[in-house]
Design an enzyme around this catalytic site. Structure first.
Site, PDB file in Angstrom:
ATOM      1  N   ASN A  14       0.844  -1.202   0.000  1.00  0.00           N
ATOM      2  CA  ASN A  14       0.000   0.000   0.000  1.00  0.00           C
ATOM      3  C   ASN A  14       0.879   1.252   0.000  1.00  0.00           C
ATOM      4  O   ASN A  14       1.134   1.852   1.044  1.00  0.00           O
ATOM      5  CB  ASN A  14      -0.912  -0.015   1.236  1.00  0.00           C
ATOM      6  CG  ASN A  14      -1.799   1.214   1.313  1.00  0.00           C
ATOM      7  OD1 ASN A  14      -2.212   1.768   0.294  1.00  0.00           O
ATOM      8  ND2 ASN A  14      -2.106   1.651   2.527  1.00  0.00           N
ATOM      9  N   LYS A  16       0.330   4.202  -0.763  1.00  0.00           N
ATOM     10  CA  LYS A  16      -0.375   5.467  -0.517  1.00  0.00           C
ATOM     11  C   LYS A  16      -0.036   6.478  -1.600  1.00  0.00           C
ATOM     12  O   LYS A  16      -0.198   6.196  -2.778  1.00  0.00           O
ATOM     13  CB  LYS A  16      -0.051   5.988   0.889  1.00  0.00           C
ATOM     14  CG  LYS A  16      -0.477   5.035   2.004  1.00  0.00           C
ATOM     15  CD  LYS A  16      -0.203   5.603   3.380  1.00  0.00           C
ATOM     16  CE  LYS A  16      -0.651   4.644   4.474  1.00  0.00           C
ATOM     17  NZ  LYS A  16      -0.340   5.128   5.825  1.00  0.00           N
ATOM     18  N   HIS A  97      -9.866   3.966   6.344  1.00  0.00           N
ATOM     19  CA  HIS A  97      -8.489   4.101   6.804  1.00  0.00           C
ATOM     20  C   HIS A  97      -8.372   5.294   7.749  1.00  0.00           C
ATOM     21  O   HIS A  97      -9.162   6.240   7.672  1.00  0.00           O
ATOM     22  CB  HIS A  97      -7.554   4.281   5.600  1.00  0.00           C
ATOM     23  CG  HIS A  97      -6.109   4.140   5.937  1.00  0.00           C
ATOM     24  ND1 HIS A  97      -5.354   5.197   6.399  1.00  0.00           N
ATOM     25  CD2 HIS A  97      -5.270   3.070   5.890  1.00  0.00           C
ATOM     26  CE1 HIS A  97      -4.123   4.789   6.624  1.00  0.00           C
ATOM     27  NE2 HIS A  97      -4.040   3.502   6.323  1.00  0.00           N
ATOM     28  N   GLU A 145      -5.762  -2.395  13.014  1.00  0.00           N
ATOM     29  CA  GLU A 145      -4.543  -1.579  13.051  1.00  0.00           C
ATOM     30  C   GLU A 145      -4.743  -0.397  13.993  1.00  0.00           C
ATOM     31  O   GLU A 145      -5.302   0.618  13.597  1.00  0.00           O
ATOM     32  CB  GLU A 145      -4.213  -1.084  11.645  1.00  0.00           C
ATOM     33  CG  GLU A 145      -2.879  -0.386  11.535  1.00  0.00           C
ATOM     34  CD  GLU A 145      -2.518  -0.084  10.088  1.00  0.00           C
ATOM     35  OE1 GLU A 145      -1.375  -0.336   9.714  1.00  0.00           O
ATOM     36  OE2 GLU A 145      -3.383   0.402   9.337  1.00  0.00           O
ATOM     37  N   ILE A 150       0.531   3.059  13.630  1.00  0.00           N
ATOM     38  CA  ILE A 150       0.793   3.207  12.200  1.00  0.00           C
ATOM     39  C   ILE A 150       2.101   3.959  11.979  1.00  0.00           C
ATOM     40  O   ILE A 150       2.306   5.054  12.500  1.00  0.00           O
ATOM     41  CB  ILE A 150      -0.373   3.942  11.496  1.00  0.00           C
ATOM     42  CG1 ILE A 150      -1.650   3.106  11.588  1.00  0.00           C
ATOM     43  CG2 ILE A 150      -0.033   4.212  10.028  1.00  0.00           C
ATOM     44  CD1 ILE A 150      -2.866   3.799  11.022  1.00  0.00           C
ATOM     45  N   GLY A 182       2.651  -1.256  12.190  1.00  0.00           N
ATOM     46  CA  GLY A 182       4.077  -1.210  12.469  1.00  0.00           C
ATOM     47  C   GLY A 182       4.946  -2.174  11.694  1.00  0.00           C
ATOM     48  O   GLY A 182       6.130  -2.334  12.008  1.00  0.00           O
ATOM     49  N   SER A 204       5.440   2.168   4.560  1.00  0.00           N
ATOM     50  CA  SER A 204       6.717   2.852   4.719  1.00  0.00           C
ATOM     51  C   SER A 204       7.898   1.890   4.771  1.00  0.00           C
ATOM     52  O   SER A 204       8.999   2.223   4.326  1.00  0.00           O
ATOM     53  CB  SER A 204       6.702   3.747   5.962  1.00  0.00           C
ATOM     54  OG  SER A 204       6.419   2.999   7.129  1.00  0.00           O
TER      55      SER A 204
END
Length: 237
Positions: A14, A16, A97, A145, A150, A182, A204
């Site tokens: 994902n 983003k 989200h 989540e 996050i 995480g 990330s």
């Protein structure tokens, strides 16, 4: 196109809005290659403007929107029409989200519209109570989540994973449970699947890695290996 069958474990890349253009398309192609290699389902999200291009690169990998609205064709300036997503090859969508939360009414309408079009729904819940409430709406996947985890590199513990799995399945045993808070390494992926998640994913940890392609490969392989290990353990019991 019928709703895609999800082969466990599943993994969601994902990115983003970190990625766009050729870099995103290259990683989408890699996700397709990995989906061909491993017997598991891989989802890839992207900005709306790239979803058609991404769908043209994929067969086994599933293209996922970051959001959709529960509207039908007609009025709705600025809204995301699920029908248009389906038309360009999208097969799934995130909903609720932390960066795009929905009211209960909005979420209900969006899930209903997605189901009507055979789109997979991946609905985010930031607490056990919210996961239980969302389970009553019968999405395909609930992403458990906690918002505070996050992007922190701190994953949900075994107790949280087991509690959310049990709570969701007591309401609807058909819902798949995703744990992804995480996730930043292949080891995080392995442990999360081993502890009972049906799937996981990452943003990330991949896009900020020194080598995003290698990190994506390692995470997908870790998910697959963890699930095989878990299956082997269950067969031995």
């Amino acid at each position: 196109m019928p709703k895609p069958k999800i082969t466990l474990p599943f993994f969601i890349f994902n990115p983003k809005s970190y990625l766009y253009g050729q870099e995103l398309l290259d990683l989408t192609q890699l996700a397709e290659d990995l989906a061909q290699q491993y017997e598991m389902t891989i989802f890839v999200t992207g900005p709306y403007a790239h979803l058609y291009q991404m769908s043209q690169l994929t067969d086994k990998a599933k293209i996922c929107a970051q959001h959709l609205d529960g509207i039908e064709p007609g009025r709705g300036m600025g809204s995301v029409l699920a029908d248009s997503l389906k038309e360009v090859g999208v097969q799934a969508s995130f909903l609720n989200h932390a960066e795009h939360p929905l009211s209960l009414s909005e979420l209900t309408q969006a899930i209903d519209r997605a189901h009507a079009l055979d789109l997979v729904t991946i609905v985010c819940a930031d607490s056990l109570k919210e996961a239980e409430a969302i389970a009553m709406l019968h999405p395909d996947i609930i992403l458990c989540e906690p918002t505070e985890l996050i992007g922190t590199g701190k994953t949900s513990g075994a107790d949280y994973i087991q509690q959310t799995n049990q709570a969701i399945h007591s309401i609807d045993p058909e819902i798949l449970v995703m744990q992804a808070a995480g996730i930043s390494s292949a080891q995080d992926v392995f442990e999360t699947i081993r502890l009972g998640a049906d799937g996981t994913g990452c943003t990330s940890g991949i896009v900020k890695a020194d080598n995003p392609e290698q990190m994506l490969k390692e995470m997908v392989e870790a998910a697959y290996q963890a699930y095989q290990t878990k299956e082997d353990s269950n067969e031995a019991i």
